[in-house]
Write an enzyme that holds these catalytic residues in place. Sequence first.
Site, mmCIF file in Angstrom:
data_model
loop_
_atom_site.group_PDB
_atom_site.id
_atom_site.type_symbol
_atom_site.label_atom_id
_atom_site.label_comp_id
_atom_site.label_asym_id
_atom_site.label_seq_id
_atom_site.Cartn_x
_atom_site.Cartn_y
_atom_site.Cartn_z
ATOM 1 N NE ARG A 1 -2.299 -1.649 3.306
ATOM 2 C CZ ARG A 1 -1.997 -2.913 3.614
ATOM 3 N NH1 ARG A 1 -2.363 -3.884 2.818
ATOM 4 N NH2 ARG A 1 -1.343 -3.202 4.717
ATOM 5 C CD GLU B 1 2.050 -5.302 13.460
ATOM 6 O OE1 GLU B 1 1.054 -5.023 12.791
ATOM 7 O OE2 GLU B 1 3.188 -4.885 13.172
#
Length: 181
Positions: A73, A110
């Site tokens: 993106r 993460e």
Amino acid sequence: MATQHGDSAGLQRASALISTTPDFPTPGVLFRDVTPLLADPRAYRDVLDAMAEPFCADGDAPGFDLVAGIEARGFVMAGGLAAAAGTGVLPIRKAGKLPNPQVTVEYGLEYAEAAIESSGDLTGARVLLVDDVLATGGTLRAARTVVQRLGGTVVGSAVILELEELKGRTLVPGCHAVFTV
């Protein structure tokens, strides 16, 4: 969701287009999807303008020569920003997508480990780094390293959305986020 640029109607509308999917890509992760925002031309333009604003001097002259976007993106944001500013684009790819990368940097997400890479001579280039989301900061920090190893100078970084609870600013201080949650 809070905006870093006041509460203009256009940015409020853009913020409302960001959707949340729980437990994706792994259980416990709330995935923030900016795809609906990107599909809306007005919201997309409003967000691009808000991302670029701190990096443009008076008269809208950009304070950068190149926009580096991080796959995937980030490419969409980098292309739009570069076209509006009249600069070039540097794609920073996921590992294994380039035949002869000059620089590869590994980092932690993460929920996983990853690597990004790129090629090119950026000697003397002022580079603006862009991505969609600032989470833990690992991706943007790795992208900064890629740009520096290619000879460029990072003048700043910008994202659509910052996930404050993941504390990405500890690795990317000064990152400009249009929205925070």
